[in-house]
Design a protein around this motif. Structure first.
Motif, PDB file in Angstrom:
ATOM      1  N   ALA A  12      38.629 -15.510   6.971  1.00  0.00           N
ATOM      2  CA  ALA A  12      38.539 -16.968   6.844  1.00  0.00           C
ATOM      3  C   ALA A  12      39.740 -17.557   6.122  1.00  0.00           C
ATOM      4  O   ALA A  12      40.113 -18.711   6.374  1.00  0.00           O
ATOM      5  CB  ALA A  12      37.258 -17.347   6.108  1.00  0.00           C
ATOM      6  N   ALA A  13      40.361 -16.779   5.235  1.00  0.00           N
ATOM      7  CA  ALA A  13      41.409 -17.309   4.359  1.00  0.00           C
ATOM      8  C   ALA A  13      42.553 -17.946   5.141  1.00  0.00           C
ATOM      9  O   ALA A  13      43.055 -19.015   4.761  1.00  0.00           O
ATOM     10  CB  ALA A  13      41.937 -16.202   3.444  1.00  0.00           C
ATOM     11  N   ALA A  14      42.980 -17.298   6.221  1.00  0.00           N
ATOM     12  CA  ALA A  14      44.108 -17.835   6.990  1.00  0.00           C
ATOM     13  C   ALA A  14      43.751 -19.184   7.610  1.00  0.00           C
ATOM     14  O   ALA A  14      44.555 -20.125   7.596  1.00  0.00           O
ATOM     15  CB  ALA A  14      44.526 -16.842   8.078  1.00  0.00           C
ATOM     16  N   SER A  15      42.542 -19.294   8.153  1.00  0.00           N
ATOM     17  CA  SER A  15      42.105 -20.556   8.751  1.00  0.00           C
ATOM     18  C   SER A  15      41.945 -21.640   7.692  1.00  0.00           C
ATOM     19  O   SER A  15      42.346 -22.795   7.892  1.00  0.00           O
ATOM     20  CB  SER A  15      40.777 -20.359   9.490  1.00  0.00           C
ATOM     21  N   LEU A  22      43.928 -16.173  14.973  1.00  0.00           N
ATOM     22  CA  LEU A  22      42.696 -16.958  14.990  1.00  0.00           C
ATOM     23  C   LEU A  22      42.910 -18.308  14.313  1.00  0.00           C
ATOM     24  O   LEU A  22      42.428 -19.342  14.791  1.00  0.00           O
ATOM     25  CB  LEU A  22      41.572 -16.189  14.292  1.00  0.00           C
ATOM     26  N   SER A  23      43.642 -18.306  13.201  1.00  0.00           N
ATOM     27  CA  SER A  23      43.844 -19.543  12.441  1.00  0.00           C
ATOM     28  C   SER A  23      44.608 -20.583  13.252  1.00  0.00           C
ATOM     29  O   SER A  23      44.406 -21.789  13.062  1.00  0.00           O
ATOM     30  CB  SER A  23      44.579 -19.246  11.129  1.00  0.00           C
ATOM     31  N   GLU A  24      45.484 -20.128  14.147  1.00  0.00           N
ATOM     32  CA  GLU A  24      46.179 -21.079  15.012  1.00  0.00           C
ATOM     33  C   GLU A  24      45.185 -21.788  15.926  1.00  0.00           C
ATOM     34  O   GLU A  24      45.372 -22.953  16.283  1.00  0.00           O
ATOM     35  CB  GLU A  24      47.237 -20.348  15.840  1.00  0.00           C
ATOM     36  N   ARG A  25      44.140 -21.070  16.289  1.00  0.00           N
ATOM     37  CA  ARG A  25      43.100 -21.650  17.152  1.00  0.00           C
ATOM     38  C   ARG A  25      42.197 -22.590  16.363  1.00  0.00           C
ATOM     39  O   ARG A  25      41.949 -23.728  16.775  1.00  0.00           O
ATOM     40  CB  ARG A  25      42.291 -20.511  17.774  1.00  0.00           C
ATOM     41  N   THR A  26      41.701 -22.131  15.220  1.00  0.00           N
ATOM     42  CA  THR A  26      40.754 -22.941  14.451  1.00  0.00           C
ATOM     43  C   THR A  26      41.408 -24.185  13.867  1.00  0.00           C
ATOM     44  O   THR A  26      40.724 -25.198  13.633  1.00  0.00           O
ATOM     45  CB  THR A  26      40.130 -22.120  13.311  1.00  0.00           C
ATOM     46  N   SER A  27      42.717 -24.147  13.643  1.00  0.00           N
ATOM     47  CA  SER A  27      43.396 -25.306  13.041  1.00  0.00           C
ATOM     48  C   SER A  27      43.395 -26.522  13.959  1.00  0.00           C
ATOM     49  O   SER A  27      43.652 -27.639  13.508  1.00  0.00           O
ATOM     50  CB  SER A  27      44.845 -24.942  12.674  1.00  0.00           C
ATOM     51  N   ARG A  28      43.080 -26.304  15.228  1.00  0.00           N
ATOM     52  CA  ARG A  28      43.024 -27.423  16.184  1.00  0.00           C
ATOM     53  C   ARG A  28      41.617 -27.993  16.318  1.00  0.00           C
ATOM     54  O   ARG A  28      41.414 -28.960  17.059  1.00  0.00           O
ATOM     55  CB  ARG A  28      43.527 -26.952  17.553  1.00  0.00           C
ATOM     56  N   ILE A  48      32.125 -16.611  13.940  1.00  0.00           N
ATOM     57  CA  ILE A  48      33.360 -15.846  14.079  1.00  0.00           C
ATOM     58  C   ILE A  48      33.209 -14.514  13.351  1.00  0.00           C
ATOM     59  O   ILE A  48      32.897 -14.486  12.148  1.00  0.00           O
ATOM     60  CB  ILE A  48      34.560 -16.617  13.508  1.00  0.00           C
ATOM     61  N   ARG A  49      33.411 -13.424  14.082  1.00  0.00           N
ATOM     62  CA  ARG A  49      33.372 -12.113  13.437  1.00  0.00           C
ATOM     63  C   ARG A  49      34.683 -11.893  12.682  1.00  0.00           C
ATOM     64  O   ARG A  49      35.740 -12.379  13.084  1.00  0.00           O
ATOM     65  CB  ARG A  49      33.179 -11.002  14.476  1.00  0.00           C
ATOM     66  N   HIS A  50      34.616 -11.163  11.602  1.00  0.00           N
ATOM     67  CA  HIS A  50      35.815 -10.834  10.823  1.00  0.00           C
ATOM     68  C   HIS A  50      36.822 -10.034  11.654  1.00  0.00           C
ATOM     69  O   HIS A  50      36.503  -9.479  12.701  1.00  0.00           O
ATOM     70  CB  HIS A  50      35.428 -10.025   9.588  1.00  0.00           C
ATOM     71  N   GLY A  51      38.051  -9.971  11.169  1.00  0.00           N
ATOM     72  CA  GLY A  51      39.095  -9.214  11.837  1.00  0.00           C
ATOM     73  C   GLY A  51      38.863  -7.712  11.741  1.00  0.00           C
ATOM     74  O   GLY A  51      37.926  -7.245  11.081  1.00  0.00           O
TER      75      GLY A  51
END
Length: 238
Positions: A53-56, A29-35, A6-9
């Motif tokens: 990465a922090a949000a995920s 992105l975190s909404e996606r990775t959380s699944r 995953i590239r940074h924002g």
């Protein structure tokens, strides 16, 4: 296994963090990775990757292992026309057209300006680190393939938060092409997702195959425009 880069924002390079838009991208992105059912998470030490990465990590209630070798691929080269240092993935078409060795698996690093940036040494260092990590999951490099064993972690999902240049370098190694073919041929937008999966069609022998490159569907889902950072033309927004 699945290996996800995953590239940074969208970056604010001046402070090595994210723009206001980049923070939104990281949240979407975190909404996606959380699944995802993730085995392990690794991250570049640079601020823009850590902040992405922090949000995920918060949604997943997980921690990431910081790996120094996942920082942006640090091998600027000398432009023979200007004498200035440039990124190896920012070369123009006239240069690429007169240096076919860049697309040769055995000769891409041998031109004088590539030597000026220590590309071969740095490339071998980061790809060796990647192979060292893969041994942990039961994949051992052997020529152009990876050997597996009965205890190989075939269902693992490993996520790496990092950067455009280092992703191109590592993916090129995993699928056995030159990094220039990816650096010059593919645009990885901020927070884009690149997925490689292992295929073991012959027992004990695995190859990595790209299943997804630079996907930004999590942005489009929220009507968030794909950022131009890293591209020399406007990205497709559909």
């Amino acid at each position: 296994m699945k290996l996800i880069f995953i590239r940074h924002g969208e970056p604010n390079y001046d402070i090595d963090s994210l723009t206001e838009k980049g923070w939104r991208e990281a949240e979407y992105l975190s909404e996606r990775t959380s699944r995802w059912d993730i085995t392990d998470i690794y991250c570049s030490p640079l601020g823009r990757a850590q902040d992405t990465a922090a949000a995920s990590l918060k949604k997943l209630d997980r921690k990431a292992v910081t790996c120094d070798w996942l920082k942006e691929f640090d091998s600027p080269i000398v432009d023979p026309q200007t004498g200035k240092q440039v990124l190896p993935w920012d070369r123009k078409s006239d240069y690429l057209n007169t240096h076919p060795e860049l697309f040769d698996l055995d000769g891409w690093h041998q031109s004088p300006d590539m030597i000026s940036g220590n590309l071969k040494e740095n490339y071998e260092y980061v790809t060796a680190k990647m192979d060292e990590l893969l041994v942990k999951y039961g994949y051992r490099r052997d020529g152009y393939r990876y050997l597996t064993e009965k205890n190989t972690h075939r269902d693992d999902v490993v996520v790496c938060f990092c950067h455009l240049g280092i992703t191109g370098a590592l993916v090129s190694h995993l699928i056995n092409v030159t990094p220039h073919q990816l650096w010059q041929g593919f645009f990885l937008a901020p927070t884009s997702v690149t997925v490689l999966g292992t295929e073991e069609r012959t027992p004990g022998e695995a190859y990595f195959r790209c299943q997804m490159m630079g996907d930004t569907s999590h942005l489009l889902l929220h009507s968030e425009p794909v950022s131009v950072y890293g591209s020399f033309t406007d990205p497709f927004q559909g």
